[in-house]
Design a protein around this motif. Sequence first.
Motif, PDB file in Angstrom:
ATOM      1  N   LYS A  14       5.311   7.055   3.864  1.00  0.00           N
ATOM      2  CA  LYS A  14       4.152   7.622   3.840  1.00  0.00           C
ATOM      3  C   LYS A  14       3.576   6.446   2.627  1.00  0.00           C
ATOM      4  N   ALA A  15       4.052   6.677   1.160  1.00  0.00           N
ATOM      5  CA  ALA A  15       3.484   5.770  -0.431  1.00  0.00           C
ATOM      6  C   ALA A  15       3.496   5.033   0.047  1.00  0.00           C
ATOM      7  N   VAL A  16       4.284   4.125   1.149  1.00  0.00           N
ATOM      8  CA  VAL A  16       4.708   2.446   1.435  1.00  0.00           C
ATOM      9  C   VAL A  16       3.603   2.400   2.256  1.00  0.00           C
ATOM     10  N   LEU A  17       3.042   2.701   3.179  1.00  0.00           N
ATOM     11  CA  LEU A  17       1.860   2.837   3.885  1.00  0.00           C
ATOM     12  C   LEU A  17       0.398   3.094   2.990  1.00  0.00           C
ATOM     13  N   ASP A  18       0.474   3.644   2.392  1.00  0.00           N
ATOM     14  CA  ASP A  18      -0.707   3.783   1.544  1.00  0.00           C
ATOM     15  C   ASP A  18      -0.770   2.676   0.679  1.00  0.00           C
ATOM     16  N   ALA A  19      -0.040   2.096  -0.242  1.00  0.00           N
ATOM     17  CA  ALA A  19       0.287   0.927  -0.644  1.00  0.00           C
ATOM     18  C   ALA A  19      -0.136  -0.318  -0.073  1.00  0.00           C
ATOM     19  N   LEU A  20       0.426   0.031   1.291  1.00  0.00           N
ATOM     20  CA  LEU A  20      -0.500  -1.856   1.922  1.00  0.00           C
ATOM     21  C   LEU A  20      -2.227  -1.603   2.498  1.00  0.00           C
ATOM     22  N   LEU A  21      -1.894  -0.009   2.286  1.00  0.00           N
ATOM     23  CA  LEU A  21      -3.725  -0.168   3.182  1.00  0.00           C
ATOM     24  C   LEU A  21      -4.673  -1.058   1.458  1.00  0.00           C
ATOM     25  N   ALA A  22      -4.490  -0.673   0.958  1.00  0.00           N
ATOM     26  CA  ALA A  22      -4.217  -0.945  -0.666  1.00  0.00           C
ATOM     27  C   ALA A  22      -4.114  -1.794  -1.437  1.00  0.00           C
ATOM     28  N   SER A  23      -3.854  -3.173  -0.512  1.00  0.00           N
ATOM     29  CA  SER A  23      -2.780  -4.779  -1.077  1.00  0.00           C
ATOM     30  C   SER A  23      -3.442  -5.251  -1.170  1.00  0.00           C
ATOM     31  N   GLY A  24      -5.384  -5.488  -1.135  1.00  0.00           N
ATOM     32  CA  GLY A  24      -6.345  -6.570  -1.159  1.00  0.00           C
ATOM     33  C   GLY A  24      -6.474  -6.696   0.144  1.00  0.00           C
ATOM     34  N   VAL A  25      -6.063  -6.181   1.368  1.00  0.00           N
ATOM     35  CA  VAL A  25      -6.925  -6.575   2.700  1.00  0.00           C
ATOM     36  C   VAL A  25      -8.488  -5.838   2.379  1.00  0.00           C
ATOM     37  N   ASP A  26      -8.563  -6.666   3.097  1.00  0.00           N
ATOM     38  CA  ASP A  26     -10.371  -6.983   3.610  1.00  0.00           C
ATOM     39  C   ASP A  26     -10.230  -5.700   4.837  1.00  0.00           C
ATOM     40  N   ALA A  27     -10.359  -4.658   4.753  1.00  0.00           N
ATOM     41  CA  ALA A  27     -10.501  -3.643   5.412  1.00  0.00           C
ATOM     42  C   ALA A  27     -11.914  -3.279   6.238  1.00  0.00           C
ATOM     43  N   SER A  28     -12.753  -3.921   5.643  1.00  0.00           N
ATOM     44  CA  SER A  28     -14.028  -4.630   7.165  1.00  0.00           C
ATOM     45  C   SER A  28     -13.743  -5.166   8.398  1.00  0.00           C
ATOM     46  N   SER A  29     -12.667  -6.199   7.787  1.00  0.00           N
ATOM     47  CA  SER A  29     -12.180  -7.156   9.813  1.00  0.00           C
ATOM     48  C   SER A  29     -11.870  -6.346  10.561  1.00  0.00           C
ATOM     49  N   GLN A  30     -11.009  -6.852  11.662  1.00  0.00           N
ATOM     50  CA  GLN A  30     -10.332  -6.544  12.289  1.00  0.00           C
ATOM     51  C   GLN A  30      -9.671  -6.540  12.331  1.00  0.00           C
ATOM     52  N   ASP A  31      -8.578  -7.820  11.267  1.00  0.00           N
ATOM     53  CA  ASP A  31      -7.584  -7.520  11.139  1.00  0.00           C
ATOM     54  C   ASP A  31      -7.258  -5.710  10.042  1.00  0.00           C
ATOM     55  N   GLY A  32      -8.140  -5.482   9.613  1.00  0.00           N
ATOM     56  CA  GLY A  32      -7.945  -4.133   8.325  1.00  0.00           C
ATOM     57  C   GLY A  32      -8.491  -3.610   9.159  1.00  0.00           C
ATOM     58  N   ALA A  33      -8.628  -3.134  10.579  1.00  0.00           N
ATOM     59  CA  ALA A  33      -9.095  -1.957  11.563  1.00  0.00           C
ATOM     60  C   ALA A  33      -7.161  -1.847  11.696  1.00  0.00           C
ATOM     61  N   THR A  34      -7.126  -3.256  11.731  1.00  0.00           N
ATOM     62  CA  THR A  34      -5.311  -3.412  12.783  1.00  0.00           C
ATOM     63  C   THR A  34      -4.976  -2.601  11.974  1.00  0.00           C
ATOM     64  N   LEU A  35      -4.100  -3.282  11.097  1.00  0.00           N
ATOM     65  CA  LEU A  35      -3.721  -2.402  10.007  1.00  0.00           C
ATOM     66  C   LEU A  35      -4.076  -1.180  10.113  1.00  0.00           C
ATOM     67  N   ARG A  36      -4.716  -0.373   9.364  1.00  0.00           N
ATOM     68  CA  ARG A  36      -4.799   1.124   9.551  1.00  0.00           C
ATOM     69  C   ARG A  36      -5.139   1.662  10.698  1.00  0.00           C
ATOM     70  N   GLN A  37      -5.106   0.922  11.700  1.00  0.00           N
ATOM     71  CA  GLN A  37      -4.751   1.491  13.193  1.00  0.00           C
ATOM     72  C   GLN A  37      -2.846   1.672  12.612  1.00  0.00           C
ATOM     73  N   LEU A  38      -2.237   0.739  12.544  1.00  0.00           N
ATOM     74  CA  LEU A  38      -0.916   0.366  12.918  1.00  0.00           C
ATOM     75  C   LEU A  38      -0.231   1.172  11.603  1.00  0.00           C
ATOM     76  N   CYS A  39      -0.532   1.307  10.565  1.00  0.00           N
ATOM     77  CA  CYS A  39      -0.346   2.939   9.445  1.00  0.00           C
ATOM     78  C   CYS A  39      -0.112   4.502   9.753  1.00  0.00           C
ATOM     79  N   GLY A  40      -1.563   4.267  10.441  1.00  0.00           N
ATOM     80  CA  GLY A  40      -2.068   5.757  10.823  1.00  0.00           C
ATOM     81  C   GLY A  40      -1.284   5.778  11.922  1.00  0.00           C
ATOM     82  N   ALA A  41      -0.505   5.398  13.008  1.00  0.00           N
ATOM     83  CA  ALA A  41       0.144   5.748  13.998  1.00  0.00           C
ATOM     84  C   ALA A  41       1.406   5.588  13.249  1.00  0.00           C
ATOM     85  N   LEU A  42       2.069   4.810  12.716  1.00  0.00           N
ATOM     86  CA  LEU A  42       3.034   5.324  12.047  1.00  0.00           C
ATOM     87  C   LEU A  42       3.324   6.133  11.256  1.00  0.00           C
TER      88      LEU A  42
END
Length: 224
Positions: A14-42
């Motif tokens: 879970k710490a790694v998943l949190d770090a991925l979400l804070a790795s400089g991604v564009d959280a407002s983009s569709q790709d950012g939303a996909t990342l949040r979905q994948l990390c949340g599911a895992l």
Amino acid sequence: MTFAQRRVAVAALKAVLDALLASGVDASSQDGATLRQLCGALSADAVDQVQAGTFGTPLRACFEAATTAGATFAGMDRVRQEAQSVTAAELPVQRVAQTAARYALVEIARILAATTFTSRQDVNAALARVNAAFVPAEDFAASRFNNAVWRALLSLHGAVVRDLNARARPLPRIVPYAFATRMPLLTLSNRLYGDAGRADELLAENRDTVHPLFMPASGRALSA
């Protein structure tokens, strides 16, 4: 796997998943939303995934999604550091941590391959960070006598180093400049390069500039 081992392994994941979400991604983009979905599911299924040893595939998807969403080299390296900061020596825990570290190294290689460098110093700084990043993973694989992983890491490490060295050769170096007084950016660019059109790259090398009309009397410029 004991209950205590699973608890630590899940926390590491879970710490790694949190770090991925804070790795400089564009959280407002569709790709950012996909990342949040994948990390949340895992994250939601982390206990079962760790217990069954099936976390690898969804975790890899999270790493790939982070790069697609714009994760930076520095951001991905912080993910790698988060994974390798796990101190628990038990193999079930280290399996999670080292798997995440290897995925981070793969994405670091992808990010660097897509990075445009403007000076040899920038490449050399990336090289130093890459070499420091690979050593712990290589040492761990060697200590576990995991020759397949060790060779794969060495191969990837070597490929990144060769690529960076090849791209560094034609690049200019950063050199200091000094004048008696401040001057406007366009004037300084013309003085240094004989070309006011290179003002933007001069400004990029002196990010602490307060205003382009008052460039620092001393600073950094490209050698060519």
